[in-house]
Design an enzyme around this catalytic site. Structure first.
Site, PDB file in Angstrom:
ATOM      1  N   LYS A 113      -8.431   5.517   4.686  1.00  0.00           N
ATOM      2  CA  LYS A 113      -7.180   5.093   4.034  1.00  0.00           C
ATOM      3  C   LYS A 113      -6.060   5.969   4.551  1.00  0.00           C
ATOM      4  CE  LYS A 113      -5.821   2.120   0.813  1.00  0.00           C
ATOM      5  NZ  LYS A 113      -6.384   0.803   0.454  1.00  0.00           N
TER       6      LYS A 113
HETATM    7  P1  NAD Z   1       2.047  -5.175  -3.118  1.00  0.00           P
HETATM    8  O1  NAD Z   1       2.934  -4.064  -2.745  1.00  0.00           O
HETATM    9  O2  NAD Z   1       2.121  -6.454  -2.374  1.00  0.00           O
HETATM   10  O3  NAD Z   1       2.225  -5.515  -4.672  1.00  0.00           O
HETATM   11  C1  NAD Z   1       2.122  -4.562  -5.681  1.00  0.00           C
HETATM   12  C2  NAD Z   1       2.696  -5.194  -6.935  1.00  0.00           C
HETATM   13  O4  NAD Z   1       2.440  -4.336  -8.047  1.00  0.00           O
HETATM   14  C3  NAD Z   1       4.212  -5.372  -6.883  1.00  0.00           C
HETATM   15  O5  NAD Z   1       4.560  -6.595  -7.525  1.00  0.00           O
HETATM   16  C4  NAD Z   1       4.740  -4.202  -7.717  1.00  0.00           C
HETATM   17  O6  NAD Z   1       5.984  -4.472  -8.309  1.00  0.00           O
HETATM   18  C5  NAD Z   1       3.646  -4.106  -8.747  1.00  0.00           C
HETATM   19  N1  NAD Z   1       3.536  -2.804  -9.385  1.00  0.00           N
HETATM   20  C6  NAD Z   1       3.554  -1.578  -8.820  1.00  0.00           C
HETATM   21  N2  NAD Z   1       3.441  -0.637  -9.770  1.00  0.00           N
HETATM   22  C7  NAD Z   1       3.345  -1.282 -10.944  1.00  0.00           C
HETATM   23  C8  NAD Z   1       3.204  -0.877 -12.284  1.00  0.00           C
HETATM   24  N3  NAD Z   1       3.140   0.416 -12.597  1.00  0.00           N
HETATM   25  N4  NAD Z   1       3.135  -1.840 -13.240  1.00  0.00           N
HETATM   26  C9  NAD Z   1       3.202  -3.152 -12.918  1.00  0.00           C
HETATM   27  N5  NAD Z   1       3.344  -3.605 -11.675  1.00  0.00           N
HETATM   28  C10 NAD Z   1       3.419  -2.676 -10.704  1.00  0.00           C
HETATM   29  O7  NAD Z   1       0.552  -4.568  -3.073  1.00  0.00           O
HETATM   30  P2  NAD Z   1      -0.814  -5.360  -2.960  1.00  0.00           P
HETATM   31  O8  NAD Z   1      -1.211  -5.396  -1.546  1.00  0.00           O
HETATM   32  O9  NAD Z   1      -0.762  -6.600  -3.778  1.00  0.00           O
HETATM   33  O10 NAD Z   1      -1.793  -4.309  -3.684  1.00  0.00           O
HETATM   34  C11 NAD Z   1      -1.960  -4.295  -5.105  1.00  0.00           C
HETATM   35  C12 NAD Z   1      -3.274  -3.610  -5.421  1.00  0.00           C
HETATM   36  O11 NAD Z   1      -4.319  -4.338  -4.783  1.00  0.00           O
HETATM   37  C13 NAD Z   1      -3.394  -2.170  -4.918  1.00  0.00           C
HETATM   38  O12 NAD Z   1      -4.186  -1.447  -5.817  1.00  0.00           O
HETATM   39  C14 NAD Z   1      -4.117  -2.331  -3.606  1.00  0.00           C
HETATM   40  O13 NAD Z   1      -4.790  -1.150  -3.223  1.00  0.00           O
HETATM   41  C15 NAD Z   1      -5.069  -3.442  -3.973  1.00  0.00           C
HETATM   42  N6  NAD Z   1      -5.605  -4.163  -2.814  1.00  0.00           N
HETATM   43  C16 NAD Z   1      -4.801  -4.873  -1.972  1.00  0.00           C
HETATM   44  C17 NAD Z   1      -5.360  -5.525  -0.886  1.00  0.00           C
HETATM   45  C18 NAD Z   1      -4.547  -6.369   0.055  1.00  0.00           C
HETATM   46  O14 NAD Z   1      -5.145  -6.981   0.948  1.00  0.00           O
HETATM   47  N7  NAD Z   1      -3.247  -6.476  -0.129  1.00  0.00           N
HETATM   48  C19 NAD Z   1      -6.744  -5.437  -0.651  1.00  0.00           C
HETATM   49  C20 NAD Z   1      -7.532  -4.722  -1.532  1.00  0.00           C
HETATM   50  C21 NAD Z   1      -6.945  -4.084  -2.623  1.00  0.00           C
END
Ligand code: NAD
Length: 423
Positions: A113
């Protein structure tokens, strides 16, 4: 004040949480103490400090990380996060979770990561490109198609990956698409990668609903976080006939018991920067959102959202962790005792890394698959992995997280043991 600041976090260091989760599985597996010692550490932890010239001419020094937890089963794999609160502990935890995630779905990668401490919301596109290219150069001692393959995470996207791919290719003198995944289609990205995390999560929710006898048609769904994972989860659940009654982002939450249209909320967010204020819906805090009465709660934001303080108030039948690390070990025990079925992050959100793996395979072969093929192969992986974990949980009468860890830790320990200790 941002909404993030008013959330009652459990304030636990993610690395401590990751170790505790590992120890629970290691105890159940009666893991050899030497193996436990190896797997409790990250193999490589790189910290970089680098200057970026800002728009006003001032020079700002940024801190970034790239961590590889264990690469016994294959090259490191894991996203890159841009966020003001990124810490080494968080990146280490995320790297360890990637090791288990790749193992639980049986794809030949180790866990890695990366992250940069920055606030992308205050930076121009030009500054983000400069920061990304310099960060990519700094971590080039670790990354590469055969070594460690980054992908998008919070606040990074396909454009960020394109910059990293280009920077790496410029340094090497040839185009190396397989150095990152989550790229735009035009430079070797994969069909279906954008929705992959959410699609994989939804496949596991479907399997859980079959196991529980829960009808998803008309089921009430709440999604915390409305980015890549959250938005597509909401859309796909709606396609299954579920009603998305609440969603949120850093600007706060919205609720409508009659159901929200995720596409319309997305259009509103694109215009106003947040879901908060969406017409016809009531405003709600992120803490209240998590406690809504619903069938499926999908945390899809950041870690440390469900802890000892709010776990007793969670009223969902299923918690599907699209986010990484949203639930503390204490909360796990509370949810399990309440009979809430939790689909753990390393299983639930593994669709992203699985389609990343498909993208990498396609790049290495220069042979690209159709979206229907990608989705069918993703489904096969998620359904099989869910079944492996459910079987383990039934066999040992344990919660799904411990079961997923046992499946994963066993596979990683076996590979590490088989390779032996060098020299
Ligand atoms: P992103 O940046 O596209 O979206 C994150 C979202 O969460 C945004 O809408 C933001 O406003 C919101 N957010 C942030 N802090 C917040 C809080 N305290 N309360 C409420 N909303 C909040 O990110 P993403 O890629 O969707 O990732 C989200 C989660 O999913 C993370 O934990 C990431 O590690 C996990 N994840 C993502 C992927 C991927 O392929 N994108 C894969 C595996 C895991």
């Amino acid at each position: 004040m941002t909404t993030a600041a008013v959330i009652d976090h459990t304030e636990r260091d993610p690395w401590e949480v990751a170790l505790e989760q590992f120890d629970i599985a290691a105890d159940k597996l009666h893991l050899d103490p030497n193996m436990r010692g190896i797997l409790r550490e990250c193999q490589r932890e790189l910290i970089v400090h680098f200057p970026v010239r800002m728009a006003d001419g001032a020079v700002k020094v940024f801190t970034g990380y790239r961590v590889q937890h264990n690469v016994s089963r294959g090259p490191g794999k894991g996203g890159i996060r841009y966020h003001p609160s990124v810490t080494l502990g968080e990146v280490k935890a995320l790297a360890m979770w990637m090791t288990w995630k790749c193992a639980v779905v049986g794809i030949p990668y180790g866990g890695a990561k990366g992250g940069v401490v920055c606030d992308p919301k205050t930076m121009s596109n030009q500054q983000l490109e400069t920061l990304t290219r310099r960060y990519a150069t700094e971590i080039m001692v670790l990354i590469g198609p055969e070594r460690d393959i980054p992908a998008p995470d919070i606040n990074t996207n396909s454009q960020t990956m394109a910059w990293i791919m280009d920077t790496y290719s410029m340094h090497h003198g040839y185009t190396a698409p397989a150095v990152v995944t989550g790229k735009p289609l035009s430079i070797g990205g994969s069909e279906g990668r954008n929705e992959a995390t959410a699609r994989g999560a939804v496949y596991t929710i479907i399997e859980a609903s079959k196991h529980l006898g829960l009808d998803l048609d008309g089921a009430r769904v709440v999604v915390q976080g409305f980015g890549n994972a959250g938005l597509f989860s909401a859309k796909l659940m709606q396609e299954l006939g579920a009603s998305v009654i609440g969603v949120s982002d850093t600007g706060g939450g919205i609720v409508d018991p009659k159901g929200l249209d995720p596409a319309k909320v997305d259009a509103f967010k694109k215009e106003h920067g947040t879901v908060s204020g969406f017409m016809g819906a009531d405003r709600i805090t992120n803490s209240e959102l998590l406690e809504l009465d619903c069938d499926v709660l999908i945390p899809a934001a950041i870690e440390n959202q469900i802890g000892e303080h709010n776990a007793p108030k969670i009223r969902a039948r299923v918690v599907a962790e699209a986010a990484n690390g949203p639930t503390s070990p204490e909360a796990d025990r509370i949810l399990f005792d309440k009979g809430i079925f939790l689909i753990p992050d390393i299983l639930c959100n593994a669709g992203g890394v699985t389609v990343s793996y498909f993208e990498w395979v396609q790049d290495l072969q220069n042979l690209f698959w159709r979206e229907a093929t990608i989705n069918a192969r993703l489904k096969e992986v998620m359904v099989k992995s869910f079944s492996d974990v459910l079987e383990m949980s039934k066999k040992h009468k344990i919660d799904m997280r411990t079961a997923a860890y046992m499946v994963a830790v066993h596979r990683v320990a076996e590979a590490t043991l088989t390779r032996g200790i060098y020299p």
